[in-house]
Design a protein around this motif. Structure first.
Motif, short mmCIF file in Angstrom:
data_model
loop_
_atom_site.label_atom_id
_atom_site.label_comp_id
_atom_site.label_asym_id
_atom_site.label_seq_id
_atom_site.Cartn_x
_atom_site.Cartn_y
_atom_site.Cartn_z
N PHE A 108 0.81 -0.67 0.10
CA PHE A 108 -0.12 -0.20 0.20
C PHE A 108 0.96 0.98 0.02
N SER A 109 0.90 1.95 -1.12
CA SER A 109 1.45 3.12 -1.07
C SER A 109 0.86 4.44 -0.69
N ALA A 110 -0.33 4.70 -1.05
CA ALA A 110 -1.53 5.60 -0.71
C ALA A 110 -2.63 5.88 -0.45
N GLU A 111 -3.06 6.93 -0.85
CA GLU A 111 -5.10 6.46 -0.50
C GLU A 111 -4.68 7.98 -1.88
N VAL A 112 -5.50 7.80 -3.06
CA VAL A 112 -5.97 8.85 -4.14
C VAL A 112 -7.35 8.88 -4.32
N ASP A 113 -7.59 9.88 -4.52
CA ASP A 113 -8.90 10.51 -5.03
C ASP A 113 -8.79 10.47 -6.57
N LEU A 114 -9.99 9.39 -6.87
CA LEU A 114 -9.79 9.64 -8.48
C LEU A 114 -11.21 9.95 -8.30
N PRO A 115 -11.42 10.25 -9.93
CA PRO A 115 -13.66 10.51 -10.48
C PRO A 115 -14.07 9.80 -9.66
N ASP A 116 -13.85 8.33 -9.73
CA ASP A 116 -15.52 8.15 -9.36
C ASP A 116 -15.07 6.76 -8.09
N LYS A 117 -14.07 7.16 -7.28
CA LYS A 117 -13.78 6.53 -5.79
C LYS A 117 -11.83 7.34 -5.48
N ARG A 118 -12.30 6.69 -3.94
CA ARG A 118 -11.33 7.05 -3.13
C ARG A 118 -10.48 5.49 -3.18
N ALA A 119 -9.43 6.13 -3.89
CA ALA A 119 -8.55 4.37 -4.60
C ALA A 119 -7.44 3.90 -3.54
N ALA A 120 -7.00 2.96 -3.36
CA ALA A 120 -6.12 2.46 -2.52
C ALA A 120 -5.13 2.43 -3.57
N LEU A 121 -3.79 3.33 -3.70
CA LEU A 121 -2.46 2.96 -4.93
C LEU A 121 -1.64 2.16 -3.71
N MET A 122 -2.01 0.77 -4.66
CA MET A 122 -1.00 -0.26 -4.44
C MET A 122 0.33 -0.53 -5.31
N VAL A 123 1.27 -1.30 -5.08
CA VAL A 123 2.51 -1.17 -5.70
C VAL A 123 3.31 -2.36 -5.36
N ARG A 124 3.97 -2.94 -7.16
CA ARG A 124 5.13 -3.67 -6.49
C ARG A 124 6.11 -3.37 -6.89
N ASP A 125 7.04 -3.08 -6.41
CA ASP A 125 8.86 -2.84 -7.21
C ASP A 125 8.98 -4.28 -7.79
N ARG A 126 10.16 -3.77 -8.48
CA ARG A 126 11.10 -4.46 -8.79
C ARG A 126 11.95 -4.63 -7.71
N ALA A 127 12.61 -3.79 -7.07
CA ALA A 127 13.48 -4.05 -5.89
C ALA A 127 12.95 -4.60 -4.61
N LEU A 128 11.70 -5.57 -4.06
CA LEU A 128 11.68 -6.04 -3.70
C LEU A 128 10.62 -7.31 -3.43
N ARG A 129 10.40 -7.26 -5.32
CA ARG A 129 9.14 -8.23 -5.36
C ARG A 129 10.23 -9.81 -4.99
N ASP A 130 11.44 -9.93 -4.49
CA ASP A 130 11.64 -11.26 -3.36
C ASP A 130 11.81 -10.62 -1.97
N LEU A 131 11.05 -10.50 -2.02
CA LEU A 131 10.88 -9.90 -0.34
C LEU A 131 9.05 -10.00 0.29
N LEU A 132 9.35 -9.66 -1.13
CA LEU A 132 6.85 -9.37 -0.81
C LEU A 132 6.15 -10.42 -1.44
#
Length: 287
Positions: free
Chosen positions: A263-287
């Motif tokens: 989970f990176s942030a909460e963002v306000d989009l036109p139709d919803k408040r969203a959870a910005l989810m991120v999969r990082d290359r640098a962390l892919r072997d850790l998560l």
């Protein structure tokens, strides 16, 4: 308007897609992660793409794992077997030799804990009836808002297929059976980029699971992880895979977390408040 949500063991795993650009949108809420709050300027060619097409295209976008209609397991398997080698052509791109998503149709298959999976770019003549049936499932329609006759889904698909290649609609084929719908898109060139500190080549995913038999057993999480890692393997210039499930959709957010997204942030989009989810290359072997 499709979504970006994925469900782990819930009956539904919706997704959320951005709709047409209908006016000014709220700015993104800054993440507490300093990496995601860097004030980075998009390259001029990215900005030019926005200027010319923001109003014409629905940003394919933001969602991953809404779920759809309950087709019987094994339905329509025959003509999809071997599609990793005979995939439909990728949508046209902005200029010759410039493929914005590194030729999704040629990525081939990937092994997952639940079977051999590959993304097959949509062919309207072949796939429209199946996608329309999925979109008319009430569980899917509530999030994607594409229920109705074939013309509704067709319009949504054509916006991507006739575009510049920044979004590629695909069927997810598991062990020879089409069982999900995906949109792989350039998040940094999408309307979503107006709402978070995008980085060049950020790649977004939207997903819906098409059969009732495939829902509620963690399949969405397994495929999300596999597809995100497949994107990172096939797009060396991409450092992050992103998604924006509805913040209220706890099962979806949980599925992304289970798939190695953070989970990176909460963002306000036109139709919803969203959870910005991120999969990082640098962390892919850790998560």
């Amino acid at each position: 308007m499709p979504p970006t949500d994925a469900s782990a063991d819930a009956a539904i795993a919706p997704a959320a897609e951005l709709g047409p650009d209908t006016g000014p949108r709220p700015a993104a809420v800054a993440s507490t992660d300093s990496e995601d709050t860097l004030d980075l300027r998009l390259p001029d060619d990215f900005i030019a793409l926005f200027a010319g097409e923001a109003e014409a295209q629905r940003g394919s976008t933001g969602k991953a794992a809404g779920e759809a209609r309950g087709d019987a397991p094994g339905e329509a398997t025959g003509e999809y077997r071997g599609m990793a080698e005979v995939a439909a052509p990728v949508a046209p791109v902005a200029s010759a030799g410039d493929d914005l998503l590194d030729r999704v149709g040629s990525w081939g298959s990937t092994a997952t804990p639940v079977g051999v999976f590959h993304l097959v770019p949509v062919c309207l003549e072949r796939d429209l009836p199946l996608i329309t049936r999925w979109m008319n499932d009430p569980a899917v329609a509530a999030f994607w808002e594409l229920a109705g006759p074939e013309s509704v889904a067709e319009e949504h698909l054509r916006l991507q297929l006739d575009g510049d290649g920044r979004s590629v609609p695909c069927l997810g084929v598991l062990d020879g059976t089409p069982m999900s719908y995906w949109e792989i898109y350039r998040a940094d060139l999408d309307l979503l980029a107006r709402h978070y500190p995008a980085r060049p080549h950020d790649t977004g995913v939207h997903l819906l699971i098409g059969g009732v038999a495939n829902r509620g057993r963690g399949l969405g999480s397994a495929l999300l992880r596999a597809v995100a890692d497949h994107v990172l393997d096939k797009r060396p210039s991409c450092a992050r895979v992103v998604a924006e499930p509805d913040l209220r959709n706890t099962p979806s957010v949980s599925a992304f977390l289970s798939a190695g997204f953070r989970f990176s942030a909460e963002v306000d989009l036109p139709d919803k408040r969203a959870a910005l989810m991120v999969r990082d290359r640098a962390l892919r072997d850790l998560l």
